[in-house]
Enzyme design. Structure first.
Site, PDB file in Angstrom:
ATOM      1  CG  PHE B 248      -2.626   3.245  -0.236  1.00  0.00           C
ATOM      2  CD1 PHE B 248      -3.228   2.777  -1.402  1.00  0.00           C
ATOM      3  CD2 PHE B 248      -2.565   4.613  -0.029  1.00  0.00           C
ATOM      4  CE1 PHE B 248      -3.762   3.652  -2.328  1.00  0.00           C
ATOM      5  CE2 PHE B 248      -3.097   5.501  -0.949  1.00  0.00           C
ATOM      6  CZ  PHE B 248      -3.688   5.022  -2.109  1.00  0.00           C
ATOM      7  NE  ARG B 330      -0.920 -11.692   2.999  1.00  0.00           N
ATOM      8  CZ  ARG B 330      -1.776 -12.367   2.195  1.00  0.00           C
ATOM      9  NH1 ARG B 330      -1.458 -12.594   0.924  1.00  0.00           N
ATOM     10  NH2 ARG B 330      -2.931 -12.791   2.644  1.00  0.00           N
ATOM     11  CD  GLU B 735      -3.103  -7.004   0.264  1.00  0.00           C
ATOM     12  OE1 GLU B 735      -3.978  -7.888   0.299  1.00  0.00           O
ATOM     13  OE2 GLU B 735      -2.244  -6.879   1.141  1.00  0.00           O
TER      14      GLU B 735
END
Lengths: 483, 785
Positions: B248, B330, B735
């Site tokens: 993750f 991001r 994602e």
């Protein structure tokens, strides 16, 4: 010496430290690595195993968190692991269904889920034709965390496994024969395990327990171990002397009112949460519903009512309920038997009236009569398998629209589980109306000065407790129970 | 070929049907059977080499200060202890930063957060090492610590310089806008909570070399950092990972420290050393998703059309840069989500605090930006008195527009996807039903939200968009596949194997995937940014193309036909002669024929993503090859007396292009949604006023359980081939679906807003615990204390 059956093979060892958990022994000593460590605290379920016990009906299984259970728990019992119940090309229905529904991703939690599902299958599917309900599935799986799948395919697998060809895992456990075990023949004065100065004793009767307490009054009593197990796995403590109190049949009884104990319900201190869920389902449905939300199935299979009371945690879930029900405790030990009302039991944070050499024997509560009700609410961040921010338990006796007796007790609101004295006084003798409850709610702040911690702020704890009084009134009114 | 394995079905049978397990078909995870039997080997399950030692670190107990005394004599004297090291014992570089500087293998004179590794110990058993670290005597000269984002902003405490993306004239746009709202939202981080905690196992080799088994998403980086720490060339270190028990993002950079420490001990002592963090250490010692403090002012007209936005994001980076620069970028890239903000300014601060260095987590900053977009749209809807979905529709990007960082809007079928979902989930009727329910229900209130996801695919650091693969074909036709991507449960190995099976038209059981290891495919990028199958699938395909060309060339030569007369079909090579007659040769037979005729049956494949560029100075470019789309409609019910809630229903429609494996893709979508929902509901990362992680165990940090998922849960794939030249026109899936969880949060906020007849947009930070919901309800009721 510990003797146990692992996937059909009997194993004996005199070399196991009493503080050694099942998970550690399996992985480290036996290289049985199909059982995983995810948290070592009984919270994630990756270490779940099926623990079988010979009964008059044959071997009966339940799931446990092997990470916090001591090896003594498996003595003369049967353990099953994922690679024991299936083989490549010959999988257990739980395993086959899990593949068919794409229920594994990283696979690390999967063995634990398989054990929970296989146990459910063994207990609910092999002799039944009815499909499993969502509630049964969630109850079986709530102690298994998965971080990858979002659970949907796993729940589907649990639904589908019942349709696959029957497998009875008792055949696996019995592969090399079942061995008779006579507790009466055991010399319980001798340590079951002794290594590096650590000893563990396993009495099978109260008399044996009392004898051991005389000899070792400072011994650590180990019932379910769901709390003190963490001292071994999280703090890396080691106990010198442990007495297991979970093999004493007398302490694991639930006696209904009228059965020996007069007009009260007698609950042995060794009764597990799982046993209590069944025993209290009819007489105290609100209590039984709460029990569904204590820990997980694995924890409820291990943890005991007595342990929940005696460890004196301020956030135990059952003590507020027992306080609301005006429970009486039976304490026994080297000083002889005595009775203590639960309201007098707690002296302070993690402190009780119990003395060295004493043990909690039983909890007694009176059944509810006409006009009497019990309402419980558990407030936590997560619905299942969480610890309360606030545990709310309210007993009411309403006669002809008048509250004749009120006992609110809460957990998470003080250093001990505590009755709300002023609130209760404000309810008592008043009409059963919203106004009464609203007025009483104003007393909550006088009864409790909670802390802020990771579970909730002090303000929320007070506010929600006040609101729960309102909620209790609304729900009781809707049920018409107390109107 | 006298012997054929019983695992291989006879070739004659294979000829009669299409090859099994090809790309695009549902296929079980390659390790599914091993998963359910518990026989899939994670690093802690590997047979331990005799003499294996176990390493544990001693941790700092203060958040900031100088170490004035570090007395380890008690540690040395503890039972079972074999060796103890501090930073002085590190042979090479002590800095293990992935991109910048400042991530130290062990504290060097000062400590920067509670839990920082001060020293490391190895003992004969894990328990002995755990007990030994407690015997250290440490004294500090404590300094004032910066423990939260606001304090860091006040003191200009940053790990990297602030970035600003600008489009048009934001001041003018906001001044002339008829309406505006402004606000602040605190978005909390998230613990990865992979079920397998961090682990490394180092085996010493000759000449000071070492082989490290590491549960990492980035073997090449671990290899490089271990080499630097050991002061050896990179070719002295081999790093291997067969599978992780979840990653993750948490094992992208943060596996390196434990690998390096194990390697230091292994080479010092010439003994195998395992370093496993138990859960309590893992939670304290490793970074998490960043908290973000988001502030905004957004201008719009009476219809609800956005005219401009001024947005300021501040991330909670912890004590070092790690990947925080790209993560904050991001977040900035995704504050628009599906909508044209027009004239806007997006500022991103990277706040340095005395806490553990936060790191990658599925979404990599994107979720923290995107949730702001969705909450702003809800605020606008309430300000103009419209259904939030209608306001969203007014603001979708249009083809031909560009984002606030200059990327053109192309292949933008998200509005169509949303419209499909709106219809399929019966949004309008349910909106009306909920309005009715809320009118009559005094204590329980329901909420609804339909929110989109638009997530940019590619590493925003352009050079990382490359991958390699290695394929061998053996003489029996079985294929050995290796590539730089790592398997953490997402099914990458399965998907890439399907690509290879597809290319050769052979059954999937002919393809065996092997552990990712740095000596087979070098210089790889992390398996991150959802890029695993995009990059490695293409690299493997390129290797297949090379091998197929060799095989076809050989066939042309051998059978005297033209290349057009040779094809791969049904596990066979089919050669059409000049007479039109087909000659079917089994793949195994043909490969063996090629071998005896001295054709090389091994090759590498390489891929780099085309057509992407980004200028970090100008903050403009086309950082993403494409966007993945999706939308979710969520319905919730809250209890206004306690703040408790349930998710009644969720409908998800998600775009994976043309799916490589629908079963695996659905699994990714569902799992990500539940993980995203956990982030915004029950998972509350909390630090106490000393900077100690308060939610540091599974008992206090609550990820969702099986009962927390929606009672009605419909998930579908929007099967439309990607326009970009991706592997078989699929789209990345790791994602993007995490952000479907935002619909649940917006639905909760909608339910709270109902208390004030939707005239107020409730202040609600994340996660929406029962406590936060109750506070928001009371604020709406005007009854807050």
């Amino acid at each position: 010496m510990i003797r146990f059956n692992l996937n059909g093979r009997w194993i004996e060892s005199s070399e196991i430290d009493p503080n050694c958990t099942i998970l550690k022994y399996l992985r480290t000593n036996l290289k049985q690595v199909d059982v995983k460590e995810g948290c070592a605290a009984g919270d994630c379920g990756a270490c779940t195993l099926m623990l079988g016990e010979m009964t008059e009906h044959g071997i009966e299984y339940r799931t446990i968190n092997s990470c916090i259970a001591l090896m003594a728990q498996v003595h003369n019992r049967y353990l099953l692991t994922p690679s024991g119940i299936g083989r490549p090309g010959n999988l257990h229905p739980a395993q086959q269904a899990m593949i068919d529904t794409h229920g594994s991703q990283c696979g690390f939690c999967t063995p634990g889920f398989i054990m929970s599902m296989a146990n459910l299958y063994q207990n609910a599917c092999i002799n039944e034709t009815q499909a499993l309900t969502d509630a049964e599935i969630h109850a079986a799986l709530s102690g298994n965390l998965c971080r990858c799948t979002g659970y949907r395919p796993i729940i589907d697998a649990a639904k589908q496994m019942a349709e696959l060809p029957r497998v009875d895992v008792r055949d696996i456990s019995a592969r090399s024969g079942v061995q008779a075990f006579d507790p009466a023949a055991a010399d319980t004065a001798e340590a079951l395990q002794e290594k590096d100065g650590h000893r563990l004793f396993m009495p099978y009767t109260e008399a044996q327990l009392q004898a051991l307490l005389k000899a070792y009054p400072d011994a650590r009593l180990w019932a379910g171990g769901t709390d003190i197990g963490l001292e071994v796995t999280q703090r890396f403590s080691q106990f010198d002397t442990i007495i297991c109190v979970n093999r004493i049949p007398e302490l694991a009884q639930c006696l209904a009112a009228g059965q020996d104990m007069g007009d009260q319900l007698w609950l042995g201190a060794g009764v597990t949460f799982s046993q209590a869920e069944t025993a209290l389902a009819d007489s105290f449905p609100s209590f039984a519903q709460l029990l569904h939300r204590i820990g997980s199935r694995q924890i409820r299979n291990m943890g005991t009512l007595g342990g929940n009371i005696a460890n004196a945690s301020p956030i135990g879930d059952t003590p507020p309920v027992f306080l609301a029900l005006a429970a009486t405790l039976e304490i026994d030990g080297i000083q002889g038997r005595r009775e203590v009302p639960l309201k007098d039991f707690y002296l302070g944070y993690k402190q009780t009236v119990m003395q060295p050499g004493e043990y909690l024997r039983a909890i007694r509560i009176s059944p509810l009569g006409a006009g009497e009700s019990l309402t419980t609410y558990k407030i936590s961040k997560r619905y299942d398998d969480d610890i309360s921010a606030v545990m709310f338990a309210l007993y009411l006796n309403v006669q002809d629209g008048l509250i004749t007796e009120a006992r609110l007790a809460c957990g998470g609101m003080a250093a001990t589980p505590l009755l709300a004295a002023k609130t209760n006084a404000a309810l008592t003798g008043k009409p059963f109306t919203l106004e009464t409850f609203t007025a009483a709610a104003a007393c909550i702040e006088q009864d409790y000065q909670p802390l802020s911690d990771v579970r909730a702020s002090d303000r929320y704890r007070l506010q929600v407790t006040r609101n729960l009084l309102t909620k209790a009134f609304i729900e009781l009114s809707q049920k018409g129970e107390a109107a | 070929m006298s012997f054929t394995s019983s695992k291989v079905t006879p070739w004659e049978q294979r000829r009669q049907r299409p090859a099994k397990g090809k790309s695009g078909k549902e296929l079980a995870h390659e390790s599914a059977e091993k998963h359910v039997l518990g026989t899939a080997v994670y690093i802690d399950d590997m047979p331990e080499v005799d003499g294996t030692l176990h390493a544990v670190v001693g941790k700092s107990t203060i958040p900031c200060g100088e170490i004035t005394r570090l007395d380890l004599s008690g540690v040395w004297a503890s039972p079972g202890v074999v060796d103890v090291i501090t930073v002085k014992d590190i042979p090479g570089d002590i800095d293990i930063s992935p991109a910048f500087t400042g991530d130290l293998i062990l504290a060097d004179g000062r400590v920067e957060f509670i839990g920082q590794a001060l020293f490391a110990v190895v003992a004969e058993t894990f328990d002995q090492a755990k007990r030994a670290v407690n015997a250290a005597v440490v004294e500090y000269k404590e300094e004032e610590a910066i423990l939260d984002v606001k304090e860091a902003l006040k003191r200009d405490s940053f790990v990297n310089p602030t970035h600003t993306m600008t489009e048009g004239d934001v001041e003018a746009a906001l001044q002339s806008a008829p309406l505006s709202v402004s606000g602040e939202m605190y978005v909390r981080g998230q613990e990865q909570f992979y079920l397998e905690t961090q682990i490394s196992y180092a085996l010493p080799g000759e000449d000071g070399s070492v082989k490290v088994f590491s549960s990492t998403q980035h073997p090449s980086e671990v290899q490089k950092l271990v080499a630097e720490v050991l002061d050896v060339p990179v070719n002295y270190v081999q790093v291997e990972v067969r599978r992780m028990g979840g990653g993750f993002g948490g094992k992208e950079t943060q596996a390196a420290q434990w690998s390096a420490l194990a390697a230091v001990f292994a080479t010092r002592l010439n003994r195998p050393v395992k370093m496993r963090l138990d859960r309590q250490d893992d939670m304290v010692l490793t970074g998490k998703r960043h908290d973000f403090l988001n502030r905004f002012k957004i201008g719009f007209n009476e219809e609800g059309v956005i005219l401009g936005a001024d947005i300021e994001l501040a991330s909670f980076c912890g004590y070092s840069a790690d990947l925080s620069d790209a993560i904050t970028d991001r977040a900035m890239f995704h504050v628009d989500n599906a909508y044209n903000l027009h004239d806007c300014r997006v500022i991103g601060h990277r706040c340095r605090t005395n806490t553990v260095s936060n790191t990658a987590f599925r979404g990599f900053g994107g979720p923290q930006g995107m949730i702001l977009a969705e909450c702003m749209l809800d605020d606008i809807a309430r300000a103009v008195g419209k259904d939030p979905l209608d306001v969203r529709k007014l603001n979708y990007y249009q083809e031909g527009e560009h984002t606030h960082y200059g990327q053109p809007i192309e292949d933008y079928y998200l509005p169509e996807l949303i419209a499909t979902l709106e219809k399929n989930c019966d949004y309008r009727q349910r909106r009306a039903d909920i309005a009715e329910f809320n009118k009559t229900s005094q204590w329980k209130k329901r909420g609804l939200a339909l929110t989109p996801v638009r997530f940019g695919i590619s590493f925003t650091t352009t050079f990382l968009n490359q991958a390699g693969a290695l394929i061998h074909i053996y003489t029996d036709g079985s294929i050995h596949l290796n590539h730089g991507g790592t398997e953490m449960g997402q099914g990458l190995y399965t998907k890439v194997a399907q690509v290879v099976a597809n290319e050769f038209a052979v059954d999937i059981d002919m393809v065996r995937v092997s552990a990712t290891t740095t000596d087979k495919v070098p210089n790889t990028s992390a398996t991150a940014a959802s890029s695993g199958s995009d990059l490695n699938g293409k690299a493997a395909q390129n290797a297949c193309i090379t091998l197929k060309k060799r095989l076809v060339d050989f066939a042309v030569d051998y059978f005297k036909v033209s290349a057009d007369d040779v094809r791969f079909e049904n596990n066979h090579i089919v050669v059409t002669g000049s007479d039109g007659k087909e000659d079917w040769v089994s793949f195994a037979e043909f490969v063996n024929l090629a071998y005896v005729n001295r054709v090389s049956l091994s090759t590498t494949g390489f891929y780099k993503t085309p057509d992407i560029h980004y200028d970090p100075k100008a903050e403009r470019g086309k950082p993403f090859l494409y966007y993945a789309f999706g939308a979710t409609c969520a319905e919730v019910e809250i209890d206004t007396l306690t703040g408790e809630y349930k998710i009644l229903r969720a409908d998800i429609l998600h775009d994976v292009g043309q799916s490589l494996n629908p079963a695996i893709d659905i699994g990714q979508v569902e799992g990500a949604f539940v993980q995203g929902t956990g982030w915004l509901t029950s998972e509350e990362l909390l630090w106490d006023d000393r900077g100690r992680l308060a939610s540091a165990s599974a008992a206090t940090y609550k990820i969702p359980t099986s009962v927390d998922i929606p009672q009605v849960f419909n998930v579908e794939l929007f099967n439309r081939p990607a326009a970009a030249d991706t592997i078989y026109h699929s789209k990345a899936v790791g994602e993007p679906p995490l952000m479907h969880g935002i619909a649940v949060f917006c639905a909760l906020r909608d339910a709270v807003a109902s208390v004030a007849d939707y005239k107020v947009s409730p202040q609600l930070d994340t996660p929406a615990t029962p406590e936060r919901i109750l506070n928001a309800v009371m604020a709406c009721q005007g009854t807050a204390e």
